[in-house]
Every structure is written in structure tokens, then in C-alpha cells.
Motif scaffolding. Structure first.
Motif, PDB file in Angstrom:
ATOM      1  N   ALA A  70     109.840  67.834 101.598  1.00  0.00           N
ATOM      2  CA  ALA A  70     108.431  68.106 101.285  1.00  0.00           C
ATOM      3  C   ALA A  70     107.527  67.061 101.928  1.00  0.00           C
ATOM      4  N   ARG A  71     107.894  65.798 101.803  1.00  0.00           N
ATOM      5  CA  ARG A  71     107.088  64.727 102.410  1.00  0.00           C
ATOM      6  C   ARG A  71     107.066  64.845 103.933  1.00  0.00           C
ATOM      7  N   ALA A  72     108.205  65.174 104.523  1.00  0.00           N
ATOM      8  CA  ALA A  72     108.262  65.325 105.984  1.00  0.00           C
ATOM      9  C   ALA A  72     107.348  66.452 106.442  1.00  0.00           C
ATOM     10  N   ILE A  73     107.350  67.575 105.735  1.00  0.00           N
ATOM     11  CA  ILE A  73     106.479  68.700 106.085  1.00  0.00           C
ATOM     12  C   ILE A  73     105.014  68.270 106.021  1.00  0.00           C
ATOM     13  N   VAL A  74     104.642  67.572 104.963  1.00  0.00           N
ATOM     14  CA  VAL A  74     103.262  67.099 104.813  1.00  0.00           C
ATOM     15  C   VAL A  74     102.911  66.132 105.943  1.00  0.00           C
ATOM     16  N   ASN A  75     103.816  65.237 106.260  1.00  0.00           N
ATOM     17  CA  ASN A  75     103.549  64.238 107.312  1.00  0.00           C
ATOM     18  C   ASN A  75     103.441  64.865 108.698  1.00  0.00           C
ATOM     19  N   PHE A  92     121.299  74.346  95.224  1.00  0.00           N
ATOM     20  CA  PHE A  92     120.311  74.272  96.297  1.00  0.00           C
ATOM     21  C   PHE A  92     119.090  73.517  95.788  1.00  0.00           C
ATOM     22  N   LYS A  93     118.260  73.108  96.720  1.00  0.00           N
ATOM     23  CA  LYS A  93     116.975  72.487  96.412  1.00  0.00           C
ATOM     24  C   LYS A  93     115.883  73.373  96.997  1.00  0.00           C
ATOM     25  N   ILE A  94     114.673  73.186  96.498  1.00  0.00           N
ATOM     26  CA  ILE A  94     113.557  73.967  97.005  1.00  0.00           C
ATOM     27  C   ILE A  94     112.412  73.056  97.448  1.00  0.00           C
ATOM     28  N   VAL A  95     111.585  73.591  98.313  1.00  0.00           N
ATOM     29  CA  VAL A  95     110.288  73.003  98.624  1.00  0.00           C
ATOM     30  C   VAL A  95     109.269  74.119  98.392  1.00  0.00           C
ATOM     31  N   PRO A  96     108.704  74.172  97.184  1.00  0.00           N
ATOM     32  CA  PRO A  96     107.732  75.232  96.908  1.00  0.00           C
ATOM     33  C   PRO A  96     106.419  74.951  97.625  1.00  0.00           C
ATOM     34  N   ALA A 154     114.496  69.874 111.684  1.00  0.00           N
ATOM     35  CA  ALA A 154     115.237  69.396 112.857  1.00  0.00           C
ATOM     36  C   ALA A 154     115.577  67.915 112.708  1.00  0.00           C
ATOM     37  N   VAL A 155     114.627  67.134 112.227  1.00  0.00           N
ATOM     38  CA  VAL A 155     114.838  65.695 112.048  1.00  0.00           C
ATOM     39  C   VAL A 155     115.772  65.427 110.873  1.00  0.00           C
ATOM     40  N   LEU A 156     115.571  66.134 109.770  1.00  0.00           N
ATOM     41  CA  LEU A 156     116.363  65.881 108.561  1.00  0.00           C
ATOM     42  C   LEU A 156     117.686  66.645 108.536  1.00  0.00           C
ATOM     43  N   LYS A 157     117.907  67.480 109.538  1.00  0.00           N
ATOM     44  CA  LYS A 157     119.162  68.250 109.643  1.00  0.00           C
ATOM     45  C   LYS A 157     119.407  69.109 108.393  1.00  0.00           C
ATOM     46  N   ARG A 158     118.403  69.895 108.035  1.00  0.00           N
ATOM     47  CA  ARG A 158     118.527  70.772 106.876  1.00  0.00           C
ATOM     48  C   ARG A 158     118.898  72.188 107.324  1.00  0.00           C
ATOM     49  N   ASP A 159     119.719  72.832 106.522  1.00  0.00           N
ATOM     50  CA  ASP A 159     120.020  74.250 106.676  1.00  0.00           C
ATOM     51  C   ASP A 159     119.161  74.958 105.637  1.00  0.00           C
ATOM     52  N   LYS A 219     100.551  78.714 111.623  1.00  0.00           N
ATOM     53  CA  LYS A 219     101.249  78.147 112.788  1.00  0.00           C
ATOM     54  C   LYS A 219     101.533  76.666 112.584  1.00  0.00           C
ATOM     55  N   ASP A 220     100.564  75.942 112.048  1.00  0.00           N
ATOM     56  CA  ASP A 220     100.747  74.518 111.773  1.00  0.00           C
ATOM     57  C   ASP A 220     101.873  74.300 110.767  1.00  0.00           C
ATOM     58  N   LEU A 221     101.874  75.068 109.699  1.00  0.00           N
ATOM     59  CA  LEU A 221     102.899  74.923 108.673  1.00  0.00           C
ATOM     60  C   LEU A 221     104.279  75.280 109.211  1.00  0.00           C
ATOM     61  N   ALA A 222     104.368  76.372 109.964  1.00  0.00           N
ATOM     62  CA  ALA A 222     105.655  76.767 110.548  1.00  0.00           C
ATOM     63  C   ALA A 222     106.192  75.670 111.461  1.00  0.00           C
ATOM     64  N   ARG A 223     105.323  75.114 112.278  1.00  0.00           N
ATOM     65  CA  ARG A 223     105.731  74.032 113.188  1.00  0.00           C
ATOM     66  C   ARG A 223     106.176  72.801 112.396  1.00  0.00           C
ATOM     67  N   SER A 224     105.465  72.464 111.342  1.00  0.00           N
ATOM     68  CA  SER A 224     105.841  71.277 110.570  1.00  0.00           C
ATOM     69  C   SER A 224     107.162  71.480 109.834  1.00  0.00           C
ATOM     70  N   ILE A 225     107.418  72.685 109.346  1.00  0.00           N
ATOM     71  CA  ILE A 225     108.716  72.981 108.727  1.00  0.00           C
ATOM     72  C   ILE A 225     109.811  72.893 109.785  1.00  0.00           C
TER      73      ILE A 225
END
Length: 183
Positions: free
Chosen positions: A12-17, A50-54, A77-82, A66-72
Motif C-alpha cells: 500500500a505504501r509503495a503504491i502511494v509513493n 492472502f493479504k489485501i490492499v483495498p 515489480a519492486v516488491l516481487k508480489r504475485d 492510468k496513474d494508479l495502474a502504473r503505480s501498482i
């Protein structure tokens, strides 16, 4: 109903950042219920493992999506999440069944074409009163980022509330749409 689900605060923090628009705002979820409607299905499928990011979107525009999709995309990619990305929305509200179906199927056609501009303009032109177009556009854009030219979307099921209640005078439209990468 099947217990509490942990929030992936790091993601969640990474997406915001990584976003020009996103912010951490726990109050945004107080009056919003679309996420909690999805949780029992996910809990059943994944046995609470599982965990969520609501994410609740205030601004429902292609630019924000588009901004949100790119940030996700960048964050996972950085955090290696599936991840599994889910957008929850209804479609047109409280009009006669035939009108709702016509409006919604035209809108869904733009989703299946993964055309954000066409989707957004169709919603505006036809006055489609979906609650979550921003989430839908985010999912469309995310699919394009992940799959590139092999992105696809397919309508799995469309129905209105009139299909179940029998009252077709003022209905709400609903659709299940799958997003995928073609082989």
C-alpha cells in the motif's frame, strides 16, 4: 464472515509513493462496501491465506486510472508480489431493463476492446451510472501494462436485477468480466 484479512501495508505504501494521486486514507472505506462484498469470495477461495490492499477511488478519470495502474505495476515489480487485481462496480442504475441492457452492453464492448477513452466517453455519452468506472479503467490499463498487445477481456456473464426479481421497470446492471493475457 470468515475472519479478518491482513492489509499488505508495505505494498500500500509503495503504491502511494509511486502515484501522483493515491494517498493512505482509512476513512475512505468507512462508507464504501464494494471491497467487503468481495472478501468472502476471496476468503473461500484462498482460505484466508492472502493479504489485501483495498483501494477506493474518489477521482474516476482515465488520467487517475492510468496513474494508479502504473503505480501498482511498478510497486509489485519492486516488491516481487504475485497479485490478483479485482475491480468491483455495478453498471447503469434504475432505468427500464431494455435501456439498461443497451447502455451497459455498449459500455462493456469498450471494456472488452480495452479502450479507456472509448469506455469513458461511452459512459458519459450514454449516462451510464456505474459506481466504479475508475476501478474498471485501472484494471483495463493494468492489463495493458502486464500483457501489452496480448491483453484481453471477455464478458463472462451479464444480468440485471430484473433478471432475478422479475421487476424490469427500474433495474441495475451487473457484469463479470475476466481480464487475461493471450498466449
Amino acid at each position: 464472515p470468515f475472519g479478518e484479512i491482513e492489509v499488505d501495508e508495505e505494498l500500500a505504501r509503495a503504491i502511494v509513493n509511486n502515484s501522483n494521486y493515491a494517498e493512505l486514507d482509512y476513512r475512505a472505506h468507512i462508507e464504501e462496501h464494494s471491497i467487503e462484498v468481495q472478501l468472502p469470495f476471496l476468503q473461500f477461495l484462498y482460505d484466508n491465506d492472502f493479504k489485501i490492499v483495498p483501494i477506493a477511488m474518489a477521482l474516476q478519470t482515465p488520467e487517475v486510472a492510468k496513474d494508479l495502474a502504473r503505480s501498482i505495476f511498478d510497486s509489485i515489480a519492486v516488491l516481487k508480489r504475485d497479485i490478483v487485481l479485482i475491480a468491483s462496480s455495478d453498471f447503469t442504475h434504475y432505468e427500464p431493463h431494455d435501456i439498461v441492457v443497451k447502455k451497459d452492453l455498449e459500455t462493456i464492448k469498450a471494456i472488452e476492446e480495452l479502450d479507456l477513452k472509448k469506455f469513458y466517453s461511452t459512459m458519459q455519452t450514454l449516462n451510464v451510472t456505474a459506481c466504479g468506472p475508475g476501478g474498471i479503467m485501472t484494471l483495463m490499463e493494468y492489463s495493458l501494462l502486464v500483457c501489452k498487445e496480448k491483453a484481453g477481456a471477455k464478458l463472462l456473464k451479464y444480468a440485471t436485477s430484473g433478471d432475478t426479481s422479475g421487476d424490469r421497470s427500474a433495474v441495475v446492471g451487473y457484469a463479470a468480466i475476466r481480464f487475461f493475457c493471450r498466449k
